[in-house]
Design a protein around this motif. Structure first.
Motif, PDB file in Angstrom:
ATOM      1  N   ALA A   1       0.731   4.375   1.971  1.00 23.05           N
ATOM      2  CA  ALA A   1      -0.250   3.775   2.876  1.00 23.05           C
ATOM      3  C   ALA A   1      -0.064   4.186   4.322  1.00 23.05           C
ATOM      4  CB  ALA A   1      -0.183   2.249   2.749  1.00 23.05           C
ATOM      5  N   LEU A   2       1.153   4.538   4.719  1.00 22.66           N
ATOM      6  CA  LEU A   2       1.404   4.843   6.125  1.00 22.66           C
ATOM      7  C   LEU A   2       1.633   6.326   6.370  1.00 22.66           C
ATOM      8  CD1 LEU A   2       3.686   1.817   7.143  1.00 22.66           C
ATOM      9  CD2 LEU A   2       1.177   1.983   7.052  1.00 22.66           C
ATOM     10  N   VAL A   3       2.582   6.922   5.666  1.00 24.84           N
ATOM     11  CA  VAL A   3       2.915   8.326   5.943  1.00 24.84           C
ATOM     12  C   VAL A   3       1.820   9.263   5.484  1.00 24.84           C
ATOM     13  CG1 VAL A   3       4.551  10.187   5.460  1.00 24.84           C
ATOM     14  CG2 VAL A   3       5.385   7.848   5.861  1.00 24.84           C
ATOM     15  N   ALA A   4       1.318   9.073   4.284  1.00 22.62           N
ATOM     16  CA  ALA A   4       0.311   9.982   3.738  1.00 22.62           C
ATOM     17  C   ALA A   4      -1.017   9.872   4.436  1.00 22.62           C
ATOM     18  CB  ALA A   4       0.142   9.747   2.245  1.00 22.62           C
ATOM     19  N   ASN A   5      -1.289   8.722   5.076  1.00 21.54           N
ATOM     20  CA  ASN A   5      -2.603   8.481   5.661  1.00 21.54           C
ATOM     21  C   ASN A   5      -2.617   8.480   7.176  1.00 21.54           C
ATOM     22  OD1 ASN A   5      -3.980   8.208   3.169  1.00 21.54           O
ATOM     23  ND2 ASN A   5      -3.201   6.128   2.950  1.00 21.54           N
ATOM     24  N   THR A   6      -1.531   8.928   7.801  1.00 25.95           N
ATOM     25  CA  THR A   6      -1.495   8.988   9.263  1.00 25.95           C
ATOM     26  C   THR A   6      -1.105  10.377   9.729  1.00 25.95           C
ATOM     27  OG1 THR A   6       0.775   8.139   9.212  1.00 25.95           O
ATOM     28  CG2 THR A   6      -0.974   6.544   9.603  1.00 25.95           C
TER      29      THR A   6
ATOM     30  N   LEU B   1      -1.604 -14.984   3.795  1.00 21.84           N
ATOM     31  CA  LEU B   1      -1.477 -13.627   4.333  1.00 21.84           C
ATOM     32  C   LEU B   1      -2.758 -12.829   4.119  1.00 21.84           C
ATOM     33  CD1 LEU B   1       2.129 -12.403   3.474  1.00 21.84           C
ATOM     34  CD2 LEU B   1       1.139 -12.707   5.738  1.00 21.84           C
ATOM     35  N   ARG B   2      -3.294 -12.898   2.921  1.00 22.88           N
ATOM     36  CA  ARG B   2      -4.519 -12.138   2.648  1.00 22.88           C
ATOM     37  C   ARG B   2      -5.669 -12.603   3.540  1.00 22.88           C
ATOM     38  NH1 ARG B   2      -2.010 -12.065  -2.397  1.00 22.88           N
ATOM     39  NH2 ARG B   2      -2.691 -14.166  -2.939  1.00 22.88           N
ATOM     40  N   GLU B   3      -5.750 -13.906   3.775  1.00 22.84           N
ATOM     41  CA  GLU B   3      -6.821 -14.422   4.630  1.00 22.84           C
ATOM     42  C   GLU B   3      -6.661 -13.956   6.068  1.00 22.84           C
ATOM     43  OE1 GLU B   3      -8.432 -18.700   6.445  1.00 22.84           O
ATOM     44  OE2 GLU B   3      -6.958 -18.687   4.805  1.00 22.84           O
ATOM     45  N   HIS B   4      -5.489 -14.126   6.623  1.00 26.45           N
ATOM     46  CA  HIS B   4      -5.328 -13.921   8.063  1.00 26.45           C
ATOM     47  C   HIS B   4      -5.092 -12.451   8.451  1.00 26.45           C
ATOM     48  CE1 HIS B   4      -5.565 -18.146   8.998  1.00 26.45           C
ATOM     49  NE2 HIS B   4      -4.699 -18.397   8.031  1.00 26.45           N
ATOM     50  N   THR B   5      -4.512 -11.661   7.562  1.00 30.05           N
ATOM     51  CA  THR B   5      -4.343 -10.252   7.905  1.00 30.05           C
ATOM     52  C   THR B   5      -5.663  -9.496   7.843  1.00 30.05           C
ATOM     53  OG1 THR B   5      -3.708  -9.692   5.624  1.00 30.05           O
ATOM     54  CG2 THR B   5      -1.933 -10.164   7.198  1.00 30.05           C
ATOM     55  N   ALA B   6      -6.711 -10.128   7.343  1.00 34.74           N
ATOM     56  CA  ALA B   6      -8.042  -9.515   7.411  1.00 34.74           C
ATOM     57  C   ALA B   6      -8.494  -9.325   8.860  1.00 34.74           C
ATOM     58  CB  ALA B   6      -9.056 -10.366   6.647  1.00 34.74           C
ATOM     59  N   LEU B   7      -7.844 -10.026   9.788  1.00 27.53           N
ATOM     60  CA  LEU B   7      -8.156  -9.853  11.212  1.00 27.53           C
ATOM     61  C   LEU B   7      -7.664  -8.522  11.759  1.00 27.53           C
ATOM     62  CD1 LEU B   7      -7.075 -13.410  12.450  1.00 27.53           C
ATOM     63  CD2 LEU B   7      -9.424 -12.580  12.236  1.00 27.53           C
ATOM     64  N   ILE B   8      -6.677  -7.931  11.111  1.00 24.88           N
ATOM     65  CA  ILE B   8      -6.112  -6.664  11.579  1.00 24.88           C
ATOM     66  C   ILE B   8      -7.137  -5.549  11.408  1.00 24.88           C
ATOM     67  CG2 ILE B   8      -4.314  -4.946  11.123  1.00 24.88           C
ATOM     68  CD1 ILE B   8      -2.456  -7.257  10.393  1.00 24.88           C
ATOM     69  N   GLY B   9      -7.276  -4.748  12.467  1.00 25.25           N
ATOM     70  CA  GLY B   9      -8.295  -3.704  12.447  1.00 25.25           C
ATOM     71  C   GLY B   9      -7.982  -2.549  11.520  1.00 25.25           C
ATOM     72  N   GLY B  10      -6.713  -2.221  11.354  1.00 25.15           N
ATOM     73  CA  GLY B  10      -6.339  -1.136  10.458  1.00 25.15           C
ATOM     74  C   GLY B  10      -6.262  -1.594   9.012  1.00 25.15           C
ATOM     75  N   ALA B  11      -6.166  -0.635   8.107  1.00 28.66           N
ATOM     76  CA  ALA B  11      -6.030  -0.960   6.684  1.00 28.66           C
ATOM     77  C   ALA B  11      -4.711  -1.679   6.437  1.00 28.66           C
ATOM     78  CB  ALA B  11      -6.102   0.312   5.850  1.00 28.66           C
ATOM     79  N   VAL B  12      -4.752  -2.737   5.640  1.00 28.81           N
ATOM     80  CA  VAL B  12      -3.571  -3.553   5.370  1.00 28.81           C
ATOM     81  C   VAL B  12      -3.200  -3.472   3.894  1.00 28.81           C
ATOM     82  CG1 VAL B  12      -2.586  -5.877   5.400  1.00 28.81           C
ATOM     83  CG2 VAL B  12      -4.098  -5.144   7.254  1.00 28.81           C
ATOM     84  N   THR B  13      -1.929  -3.193   3.634  1.00 29.48           N
ATOM     85  CA  THR B  13      -1.384  -3.217   2.278  1.00 29.48           C
ATOM     86  C   THR B  13      -0.347  -4.323   2.215  1.00 29.48           C
ATOM     87  OG1 THR B  13      -1.689  -0.824   2.008  1.00 29.48           O
ATOM     88  CG2 THR B  13      -0.130  -1.907   0.528  1.00 29.48           C
ATOM     89  N   ILE B  14      -0.506  -5.259   1.278  1.00 32.69           N
ATOM     90  CA  ILE B  14       0.451  -6.342   1.095  1.00 32.69           C
ATOM     91  C   ILE B  14       1.241  -6.090  -0.181  1.00 32.69           C
ATOM     92  CG2 ILE B  14       0.761  -8.816   0.725  1.00 32.69           C
ATOM     93  CD1 ILE B  14      -1.752  -9.289   2.371  1.00 32.69           C
ATOM     94  N   VAL B  15       2.548  -6.048  -0.042  1.00 31.48           N
ATOM     95  CA  VAL B  15       3.456  -5.860  -1.173  1.00 31.48           C
ATOM     96  C   VAL B  15       4.143  -7.192  -1.434  1.00 31.48           C
ATOM     97  CG1 VAL B  15       5.483  -4.634  -2.027  1.00 31.48           C
ATOM     98  CG2 VAL B  15       3.840  -3.454  -0.543  1.00 31.48           C
ATOM     99  N   THR B  16       4.006  -7.719  -2.631  1.00 29.91           N
ATOM    100  CA  THR B  16       4.613  -9.001  -2.977  1.00 29.91           C
ATOM    101  C   THR B  16       5.880  -8.778  -3.795  1.00 29.91           C
ATOM    102  OG1 THR B  16       2.464 -10.107  -2.980  1.00 29.91           O
ATOM    103  CG2 THR B  16       4.261 -11.208  -4.139  1.00 29.91           C
TER     104      THR B  16
ATOM    105  N   ALA C   1      -4.937  -1.778  15.458  1.00 29.31           N
ATOM    106  CA  ALA C   1      -5.854  -0.847  14.800  1.00 29.31           C
ATOM    107  C   ALA C   1      -5.139   0.069  13.811  1.00 29.31           C
ATOM    108  CB  ALA C   1      -6.590  -0.008  15.846  1.00 29.31           C
ATOM    109  N   ALA C   2      -3.829   0.016  13.781  1.00 33.05           N
ATOM    110  CA  ALA C   2      -3.048   0.937  12.955  1.00 33.05           C
ATOM    111  C   ALA C   2      -2.933   0.436  11.519  1.00 33.05           C
ATOM    112  CB  ALA C   2      -1.651   1.091  13.547  1.00 33.05           C
ATOM    113  N   PRO C   3      -2.756   1.350  10.563  1.00 32.97           N
ATOM    114  CA  PRO C   3      -2.494   0.927   9.188  1.00 32.97           C
ATOM    115  C   PRO C   3      -1.208   0.111   9.121  1.00 32.97           C
ATOM    116  CG  PRO C   3      -2.092   3.271   9.444  1.00 32.97           C
ATOM    117  CD  PRO C   3      -2.756   2.813  10.698  1.00 32.97           C
ATOM    118  N   THR C   4      -1.202  -0.886   8.257  1.00 37.85           N
ATOM    119  CA  THR C   4      -0.117  -1.863   8.226  1.00 37.85           C
ATOM    120  C   THR C   4       0.325  -2.131   6.794  1.00 37.85           C
ATOM    121  OG1 THR C   4      -0.921  -2.943  10.244  1.00 37.85           O
ATOM    122  CG2 THR C   4       0.458  -4.263   8.772  1.00 37.85           C
TER     123      THR C   4
END
Length: 215
Positions: free
Chosen positions: A210-215, A169-184, A150-153
């Motif tokens: 995505a993590l420090v500012a939003n948690t 990655l974009r398809e399967h990380t949609a399963l994660i409950g928290g907000a997901v940021t993908i850096v390529t 459930a945590a931001p990732t």
């Protein structure tokens, strides 16, 4: 600006290196290495150094399987012990600001599983080169626990990584409950090429936003 410090860390069942920022920490991170490496992996050193420069108290740790033997891959039967090792490091380091767990490849996967099993252990997840599936085996997915996160990732991914494509990655990380940021990281493989690519800077940018500012 006063520079932070880097020190070896030994405690009961824990070995690693701690990067302390110059001022009061804005967050705390514990990062674990991949299956064939240790806490001195180039990508962990680069990311930990950059995070500490941004004010994040960061420890890169040797997982229990690596403490037991200097070379060789982890044993599947020891994965729970490796997750317990990450949890022990988090508790021993002490929370200052939001707590982030993660790591490279196997280490990031075990951190993600720990967070799924024990959501209270940390506030966020940082997965460097998450091994979504073994190379050439796209149907052997390592995603069963994703819905329990459930945590931001933040996931940092090399565009040439054979353990996952960007689309996968974009398809399967949609399963994660928290907000997901993908850096390529363009042109990077599974090792994320920290000496040749802006891996550490882009990772730290995403962590702070995505993590420090939003948690």
């Amino acid at each position: 600006m006063t520079e932070g410090t880097v020190r070896e860390w030994r405690a009961d069942g824990i070995h690693g290196v701690v990067h302390e920022p110059a001022g009061a920490p804005v967050a705390t991170a514990v990062l674990a290495h991949g299956a064939g490496s240790n806490c001195d992996a180039a990508v962990l050193v680069a990311v930990a150094t950059e995070l500490a420069d941004r004010g994040v108290l960061t420890a890169r740790i040797d997982l229990p399987f690596r403490q037991a033997r200097p070379k060789g891959p982890p044993n599947r039967a020891g994965a729970a012990a490796d997750r317990a090792g990450i949890a022990a490091a988090v508790r021993a380091l002490g929370a200052r600001g939001p707590v982030i767990v993660g790591g490279h490849s196997y280490g990031g996967r075990q951190a993600s599983m720990l967070l799924a099993e024990d959501p209270g252990i940390a506030d966020a997840l940082l997965a460097l080169s998450y091994p979504l599936h073994p190379p050439t085996k796209p149907d052997t997915l390592r995603t069963e626990h994703f819905p329990a996160i459930a945590a931001p990732t933040v996931i940092v991914h090399g565009s040439r990584d054979t353990f996952a494509t960007g689309d996968e990655l974009r398809e399967h990380t949609a399963l994660i409950g928290g907000a997901v940021t993908i850096v390529t990281i363009e042109g990077a493989g599974h090792d994320l090429a920290p000496a040749r690519k802006p891996t550490a800077r882009l990772t730290a940018d995403a962590v702070m936003t995505a993590l420090v500012a939003n948690t």
